[in-house]
Design a protein around this motif. Structure first.
Motif, PDB file in Angstrom:
ATOM      1  N   ALA A 143       0.952  -1.230  -0.162  1.00 25.63           N
ATOM      2  CA  ALA A 143      -0.033   0.049  -0.093  1.00 25.63           C
ATOM      3  C   ALA A 143       0.812   1.374  -0.063  1.00 25.63           C
ATOM      4  N   ALA A 144       2.043   1.098   0.663  1.00 29.57           N
ATOM      5  CA  ALA A 144       2.814   2.460   0.744  1.00 29.57           C
ATOM      6  C   ALA A 144       3.761   2.402  -0.332  1.00 29.57           C
ATOM      7  N   TRP A 187      10.214  10.378  12.672  1.00 27.77           N
ATOM      8  CA  TRP A 187       9.697  11.329  11.989  1.00 27.77           C
ATOM      9  C   TRP A 187      10.725  12.306  11.754  1.00 27.77           C
ATOM     10  N   ASP A 188      11.917  12.353  12.731  1.00 27.10           N
ATOM     11  CA  ASP A 188      12.776  13.435  12.402  1.00 27.10           C
ATOM     12  C   ASP A 188      13.913  12.929  11.563  1.00 27.10           C
ATOM     13  N   ALA A 189      14.002  11.700  11.077  1.00 22.70           N
ATOM     14  CA  ALA A 189      14.884  10.989  10.329  1.00 22.70           C
ATOM     15  C   ALA A 189      14.843  11.500   8.671  1.00 22.70           C
ATOM     16  N   THR A 228      14.358   9.563   2.553  1.00 24.64           N
ATOM     17  CA  THR A 228      14.181   9.905   1.188  1.00 24.64           C
ATOM     18  C   THR A 228      15.471   9.064   0.657  1.00 24.64           C
ATOM     19  N   GLY A 229      15.429   8.754  -0.730  1.00 22.00           N
ATOM     20  CA  GLY A 229      16.382   8.174  -1.202  1.00 22.00           C
ATOM     21  C   GLY A 229      16.237   6.806  -1.370  1.00 22.00           C
ATOM     22  N   ARG A 230      17.352   5.992  -1.385  1.00 18.93           N
ATOM     23  CA  ARG A 230      17.374   4.490  -1.326  1.00 18.93           C
ATOM     24  C   ARG A 230      17.227   4.077   0.140  1.00 18.93           C
ATOM     25  N   CYS A 284       7.820   7.654   5.467  1.00 17.96           N
ATOM     26  CA  CYS A 284       8.871   7.270   4.081  1.00 17.96           C
ATOM     27  C   CYS A 284       7.719   7.919   2.930  1.00 17.96           C
ATOM     28  N   LEU A 285       6.503   7.735   2.957  1.00 19.28           N
ATOM     29  CA  LEU A 285       5.785   7.917   1.876  1.00 19.28           C
ATOM     30  C   LEU A 285       5.398   9.389   1.968  1.00 19.28           C
ATOM     31  N   ARG A 286       5.263   9.885   3.059  1.00 21.63           N
ATOM     32  CA  ARG A 286       5.080  11.327   3.207  1.00 21.63           C
ATOM     33  C   ARG A 286       6.309  12.358   2.904  1.00 21.63           C
TER      34      ARG A 286
END
Length: 264
Positions: free
Chosen positions: A137-138, A201-203, A206-208, A255-257
């Motif tokens: 889903a994500a 949420w502070d990390a 994005t990217g691989r 991650c999606l956000r």
């Protein structure tokens, strides 16, 4: 069989084989999987899984099974209600069960923002299936399963994922092989661990990214806990940990956000 070609005997070779295939050892030995349920079979076929044999019990059909059954491939074999209930893994089966070769998808050539999930030693099929469903889903690119935890293509995992296991590559690898593959392709390993200094949420996610999750009671071993980016889910109540599938959902959607924000 009866004169109408319906298997009624519980000693029939089809019935005895299906009962054996409930166990992982026999599935591994034959190189096959069991797929039960209209939704799960539909998603497997849509993903290109080739059914070898399709077992049907029309008296047990749900409305969805009655609609789906005519479109399913595979050699059809009819079972009586008693025979089907003998081989089913469900309390209320819908009358559809398929046998197919065990999928062996390759891991995809990762894009610049590929998102993988790595499962270390997870034993509960419900957790593994729920994570697979959320990863699909994500928009995750694939899932790597390490060690001898739950069979990613076991009937209970397929059911818990609602067939999402067929919608993305799910690959079993040895730990060393997985570490080498991820490092060679520039993935940042994000390990969920309760002693991490940074909240998820502070990390930067994005990217691989390879999101690494371990069993709740054991956690991750040192070689995986020492990831490039350890993160934690903050806990403010009496509980000291979350269900691993819940933690996976939180971090995957973060991650999606972040990726949607970066992409505009």
């Amino acid at each position: 069989m009866t004169g109408e070609g319906v298997i009624t005997s519980l000693q029939n070779p089809h019935v005895k084989r299906l009962a054996r295939l409930r166990g992982r050892r026999d599935r591994d030995r034959e190189g096959v999987i069991l797929i039960e349920g209209a939704r799960e079979l539909s998603r497997a076929v849509a993903a290109g899984v080739a059914l070898q044999t399709l077992y049907l019990c029309p008296p047990l059909f749900s409305p969805e099974a009655r609609e789906v059954a005519p479109s399913l491939p595979g050699t059809p074999v009819h079972l009586s209600r008693e025979a089907f209930e003998k081989v089913s893994g469900r309390e209320n089966p819908d009358g559809l069960l398929g046998v197919a070769p065990t999928p062996a998808p390759p891991l995809p050539d990762p894009s610049g923002d590929a998102l993988l999930v790595v499962l270390h030693g997870l034993e509960k099929p419900g957790n593994v299936g729920a994570i697979l469903r959320t990863a699909d889903a994500a928009g995750a690119s694939g899932v790597i399963v390490l060690g001898r935890g739950a069979d990613p293509y076991g009937p209970n995992v397929i059911r818990a994922s609602q067939g999402s296991v067929f919608s993305l590559p799910v690959v079993a690898l040895e730990e060393g092989e997985a570490l080498e593959w991820l490092a060679g392709r520039g993935f940042t390993r994000v390990a969920c661990t309760p002693d991490a200094p940074q909240v998820y949420w502070d990390a930067p996610l994005t990217g691989r990214v390879a999101l690494v999750l371990g069993a709740e009671h054991e956690g991750l071993p040192p070689e995986w806990r020492a990831a490039e980016l350890p993160v934690r889910v903050p806990m403010h109540g009496a509980a000291d940990s979350l269900n691993v599938a819940t933690a996976a959902a939180l971090v995957l959607y973060e991650c999606l956000r972040q990726r949607r924000t970066v992409g505009g």
